[in-house]
Design an enzyme around this catalytic site. Structure first.
Site: not given
Length: 169
Positions: A127, A112-113, A74-76
């Site tokens: 990692d 969000m980014e 749902l992120c643009h």
């Protein structure tokens, strides 16, 4: 305040931002990874067998932030105009803080980014270091600050009175 990603029947949907005005938007997110003192020293000295841990983690964080729309439902898709990932090394706690700044001029925010950039950078450190230290701990990933849009400026209360500039630390 209502959740924006649900319709009247409770179904998930992508928010329609078509009518919103373009504004300059910026978000800063921060998170930490705690390493053993030995592993921290190796990262700091650049002696990890896999190479430049922080250089690779920086690129990974930027790449991750650019692909947020593919990872988070749902992120643009955003036209990002700035993405940085910086690191603060805290020797006394064997902690590496990652700080991601994301910027765009558009109809929706970049929180969000920034959060994705921090998360991917920290996972990349894990990692690259897991052969030396499997006990590393990632935590405290949070939105530090955001500007722009209808809701204006947000500064996380946990950071009030602290510097927002990773270069100043």
């Amino acid at each position: 305040m209502e959740f924006t990603h649900f319709d009247g029947q409770g179904n998930a949907w992508m928010v329609d931002v078509g009518e919103k005005a373009d504004t300059r938007r910026e978000a800063v997110a921060r998170g930490s990874i705690f390493l053993s003192p030995r592993c921290f020293a190796m990262v700091k000295q650049g002696s990890m067998e896999k190479g430049d841990v922080l250089g690779v983690a920086r690129v990974a964080g930027i790449m991750g932030a650019k692909r947020t729309w593919e990872l988070i439902p749902l992120c643009h898709v955003l036209n990002l105009t700035k993405l940085t990932v910086d690191f603060i090394l805290k020797e006394e706690t064997s902690e590496i803080q990652a700080v991601c700044t994301a910027r765009t001029t558009g109809k929706t925010g970049v929180e969000m980014e920034a959060l994705t950039g921090v998360s991917v950078a920290l996972l990349t450190i894990y990692d690259m270091c897991k052969a030396v230290d499997k006990s590393m701990e990632i935590g405290s990933v949070y939105l530090e600050k955001k500007t722009g849009g209808k809701s204006g400026v947000f500064i996380n209360p946990r950071d009030e009175g602290q510097t927002q500039d990773p270069e100043a630390e």
